[in-house]
Write a protein that holds these residues in place. Structure first.
Motif, PDB file in Angstrom:
ATOM      1  N   THR A  22     -10.094 -22.619  22.120  1.00  0.00           N
ATOM      2  CA  THR A  22      -8.779 -22.795  22.749  1.00  0.00           C
ATOM      3  C   THR A  22      -8.538 -21.792  23.866  1.00  0.00           C
ATOM      4  O   THR A  22      -7.618 -21.965  24.671  1.00  0.00           O
ATOM      5  CB  THR A  22      -7.664 -22.643  21.700  1.00  0.00           C
ATOM      6  N   VAL A  23      -9.351 -20.744  23.919  1.00  0.00           N
ATOM      7  CA  VAL A  23      -9.190 -19.701  24.934  1.00  0.00           C
ATOM      8  C   VAL A  23      -9.854 -20.154  26.239  1.00  0.00           C
ATOM      9  O   VAL A  23     -10.997 -20.613  26.242  1.00  0.00           O
ATOM     10  CB  VAL A  23      -9.806 -18.374  24.455  1.00  0.00           C
ATOM     11  N   GLU A  24      -9.141 -20.024  27.332  1.00  0.00           N
ATOM     12  CA  GLU A  24      -9.707 -20.347  28.646  1.00  0.00           C
ATOM     13  C   GLU A  24     -10.491 -19.140  29.164  1.00  0.00           C
ATOM     14  O   GLU A  24     -10.092 -17.996  28.939  1.00  0.00           O
ATOM     15  CB  GLU A  24      -8.584 -20.703  29.626  1.00  0.00           C
ATOM     16  N   TRP A  25     -11.598 -19.404  29.847  1.00  0.00           N
ATOM     17  CA  TRP A  25     -12.415 -18.297  30.333  1.00  0.00           C
ATOM     18  C   TRP A  25     -12.936 -18.571  31.733  1.00  0.00           C
ATOM     19  O   TRP A  25     -13.135 -19.698  32.144  1.00  0.00           O
ATOM     20  CB  TRP A  25     -13.565 -18.009  29.378  1.00  0.00           C
ATOM     21  N   GLU A  26     -13.115 -17.468  32.449  1.00  0.00           N
ATOM     22  CA  GLU A  26     -13.548 -17.539  33.851  1.00  0.00           C
ATOM     23  C   GLU A  26     -14.403 -16.313  34.168  1.00  0.00           C
ATOM     24  O   GLU A  26     -14.085 -15.201  33.758  1.00  0.00           O
ATOM     25  CB  GLU A  26     -12.321 -17.575  34.754  1.00  0.00           C
ATOM     26  N   ILE A  27     -15.481 -16.542  34.912  1.00  0.00           N
ATOM     27  CA  ILE A  27     -16.402 -15.460  35.257  1.00  0.00           C
ATOM     28  C   ILE A  27     -15.943 -14.751  36.522  1.00  0.00           C
ATOM     29  O   ILE A  27     -15.563 -15.391  37.495  1.00  0.00           O
ATOM     30  CB  ILE A  27     -17.829 -15.993  35.494  1.00  0.00           C
ATOM     31  N   LYS A  28     -15.989 -13.442  36.499  1.00  0.00           N
ATOM     32  CA  LYS A  28     -15.710 -12.641  37.685  1.00  0.00           C
ATOM     33  C   LYS A  28     -16.910 -11.731  37.941  1.00  0.00           C
ATOM     34  O   LYS A  28     -17.387 -11.056  37.044  1.00  0.00           O
ATOM     35  CB  LYS A  28     -14.451 -11.784  37.484  1.00  0.00           C
ATOM     36  N   MET A  29     -17.384 -11.731  39.179  1.00  0.00           N
ATOM     37  CA  MET A  29     -18.534 -10.919  39.528  1.00  0.00           C
ATOM     38  C   MET A  29     -18.102  -9.569  40.094  1.00  0.00           C
ATOM     39  O   MET A  29     -17.073  -9.466  40.756  1.00  0.00           O
ATOM     40  CB  MET A  29     -19.404 -11.635  40.565  1.00  0.00           C
ATOM     41  N   MET A  30     -18.893  -8.544  39.819  1.00  0.00           N
ATOM     42  CA  MET A  30     -18.639  -7.203  40.352  1.00  0.00           C
ATOM     43  C   MET A  30     -19.923  -6.703  41.000  1.00  0.00           C
ATOM     44  O   MET A  30     -20.646  -5.884  40.447  1.00  0.00           O
ATOM     45  CB  MET A  30     -18.190  -6.260  39.226  1.00  0.00           C
ATOM     46  N   LYS A  31     -20.199  -7.203  42.190  1.00  0.00           N
ATOM     47  CA  LYS A  31     -21.474  -6.897  42.839  1.00  0.00           C
ATOM     48  C   LYS A  31     -21.657  -5.414  43.126  1.00  0.00           C
ATOM     49  O   LYS A  31     -22.766  -4.900  43.114  1.00  0.00           O
ATOM     50  CB  LYS A  31     -21.607  -7.701  44.125  1.00  0.00           C
ATOM     51  N   LYS A  32     -20.550  -4.713  43.387  1.00  0.00           N
ATOM     52  CA  LYS A  32     -20.664  -3.291  43.701  1.00  0.00           C
ATOM     53  C   LYS A  32     -21.200  -2.487  42.527  1.00  0.00           C
ATOM     54  O   LYS A  32     -21.674  -1.362  42.709  1.00  0.00           O
ATOM     55  CB  LYS A  32     -19.313  -2.735  44.131  1.00  0.00           C
ATOM     56  N   LEU A  33     -21.106  -3.060  41.336  1.00  0.00           N
ATOM     57  CA  LEU A  33     -21.557  -2.324  40.148  1.00  0.00           C
ATOM     58  C   LEU A  33     -22.938  -2.764  39.685  1.00  0.00           C
ATOM     59  O   LEU A  33     -23.397  -2.343  38.630  1.00  0.00           O
ATOM     60  CB  LEU A  33     -20.551  -2.523  39.007  1.00  0.00           C
ATOM     61  N   ALA A  34     -23.600  -3.600  40.467  1.00  0.00           N
ATOM     62  CA  ALA A  34     -24.868  -4.172  40.022  1.00  0.00           C
ATOM     63  C   ALA A  34     -25.885  -3.107  39.627  1.00  0.00           C
ATOM     64  O   ALA A  34     -26.634  -3.258  38.668  1.00  0.00           O
ATOM     65  CB  ALA A  34     -25.451  -5.061  41.113  1.00  0.00           C
ATOM     66  N   ALA A  35     -25.917  -2.001  40.361  1.00  0.00           N
ATOM     67  CA  ALA A  35     -26.918  -0.971  40.106  1.00  0.00           C
ATOM     68  C   ALA A  35     -26.466   0.043  39.063  1.00  0.00           C
ATOM     69  O   ALA A  35     -27.250   0.872  38.631  1.00  0.00           O
ATOM     70  CB  ALA A  35     -27.244  -0.239  41.412  1.00  0.00           C
ATOM     71  N   VAL A  36     -25.208  -0.052  38.655  1.00  0.00           N
ATOM     72  CA  VAL A  36     -24.649   0.998  37.812  1.00  0.00           C
ATOM     73  C   VAL A  36     -24.400   0.552  36.379  1.00  0.00           C
ATOM     74  O   VAL A  36     -24.618   1.300  35.436  1.00  0.00           O
ATOM     75  CB  VAL A  36     -23.309   1.512  38.392  1.00  0.00           C
ATOM     76  N   VAL A  37     -23.935  -0.678  36.211  1.00  0.00           N
ATOM     77  CA  VAL A  37     -23.480  -1.105  34.892  1.00  0.00           C
ATOM     78  C   VAL A  37     -24.611  -1.727  34.098  1.00  0.00           C
ATOM     79  O   VAL A  37     -25.316  -2.609  34.571  1.00  0.00           O
ATOM     80  CB  VAL A  37     -22.320  -2.118  35.038  1.00  0.00           C
ATOM     81  N   SER A  38     -24.778  -1.272  32.875  1.00  0.00           N
ATOM     82  CA  SER A  38     -25.798  -1.813  31.996  1.00  0.00           C
ATOM     83  C   SER A  38     -25.439  -3.225  31.571  1.00  0.00           C
ATOM     84  O   SER A  38     -24.285  -3.536  31.327  1.00  0.00           O
ATOM     85  CB  SER A  38     -25.924  -0.915  30.763  1.00  0.00           C
ATOM     86  N   GLY A  39     -26.433  -4.091  31.471  1.00  0.00           N
ATOM     87  CA  GLY A  39     -26.212  -5.433  30.956  1.00  0.00           C
ATOM     88  C   GLY A  39     -25.634  -6.409  31.948  1.00  0.00           C
ATOM     89  O   GLY A  39     -25.179  -7.479  31.589  1.00  0.00           O
ATOM     90  N   GLY A  40     -25.632  -6.072  33.220  1.00  0.00           N
ATOM     91  CA  GLY A  40     -25.123  -7.017  34.212  1.00  0.00           C
ATOM     92  C   GLY A  40     -23.933  -6.468  34.950  1.00  0.00           C
ATOM     93  O   GLY A  40     -23.478  -5.356  34.721  1.00  0.00           O
ATOM     94  N   PHE A  41     -23.400  -7.282  35.844  1.00  0.00           N
ATOM     95  CA  PHE A  41     -22.298  -6.814  36.675  1.00  0.00           C
ATOM     96  C   PHE A  41     -21.208  -7.880  36.735  1.00  0.00           C
ATOM     97  O   PHE A  41     -20.613  -8.139  37.747  1.00  0.00           O
ATOM     98  CB  PHE A  41     -22.777  -6.469  38.085  1.00  0.00           C
TER      99      PHE A  41
END
Length: 232
Positions: A121-140
């Motif tokens: 029942t929960v609506e979901w949407e993907i948001k990308m954070m390209k600036k964090l691609a090199a910093v955040v573990s497990g994706g951005f």
């Protein structure tokens, strides 16, 4: 302490039959889903199930994003599994602590690697954070969840929630940031003077800055990106 007969061990660790809520914590690190229909869960999170269920792996990034963008995100954190059927489903994620939240017409952003499960029942949407691609573990990427229903998020150890108020911005280490209120849009700041304090060991000086009114959830742990050397 710690010594049991087999029967004592079974009794002390047995799953709880006393309650039958849709999402139920068997422990602070194990989620029981009392399934009668469908649930979305993080790929690779299932540890056991009882009953008759069908599992379908789906790309979390299949919602209208180009193939090039899909290929640029890899790993289990970029996928969801849909479980359909009836029975008891047990989920966990590397021994991380689990929190169950109920959305009641509001919204929250959750780091893609920290989203364990949510109701259909929960609506979901993907948001990308390209600036964090090199910093955040497990994706951005992160997931914006909204509407009504239960969601389960994970954190290393016990999380803490910081209030964001007008004129009182909150800055966080991206690798320790697991969720924030759906009305906030983080900005990315580089402050060389804080390089030795934020992002310890990653060599990065990027912080997430939250302005406005809302909340940010952080964990007492830094998930350092695998593609970074210790010295940056």
């Amino acid at each position: 302490m710690g010594r049991f007969t087999i029967e004592e061990f079974i009794q002390s660790t047995a799953q709880d039959d006393s309650a039958r809520e849709y999402f139920q914590l068997e422990s602070d690190r194990m989620l029981e889903v009392n399934l009668d229909g469908m649930v979305w869960m993080k790929a690779g999170a299932m540890v056991a199930y009882v009953g008759k269920m069908k599992f379908t792996r789906e790309g979390l990034l299949d919602q209208g994003l180009g193939s090039l963008l899909k290929r640029s995100v890899t790993g289990e954190g970029a996928r969801l599994t849909k479980a359909e059927g009836a029975g008891r489903l047990y989920l966990a994620d590397s021994g991380k602590t689990i929190q169950i939240l109920r959305l009641e017409g509001d919204s929250i952003y959750v780091n893609g690697s920290d989203l364990l499960a949510f109701e259909p029942t929960v609506e979901w949407e993907i948001k990308m954070m390209k600036k964090l691609a090199a910093v955040v573990s497990g994706g951005f990427f992160n997931v914006r969840l909204s509407g009504t229903g239960l969601i389960a998020i994970t954190s290393h150890f016990e999380p803490i929630t910081l209030r964001v108020r007008p004129g009182q911005p909150v800055r966080t280490d991206p690798n320790a940031t697991i969720a924030w209120s759906g009305n906030l849009q983080p900005e990315f700041k580089t402050d060389v003077s804080l390089k030795s304090f934020f992002g310890r060991g990653s060599g990065e000086s990027i912080q997430m800055e939250f302005n406005g009114e809302g909340f940010v959830v952080v964990q007492p742990f830094e998930e350092v990106a695998m593609n970074h050397s210790a010295g940056g």
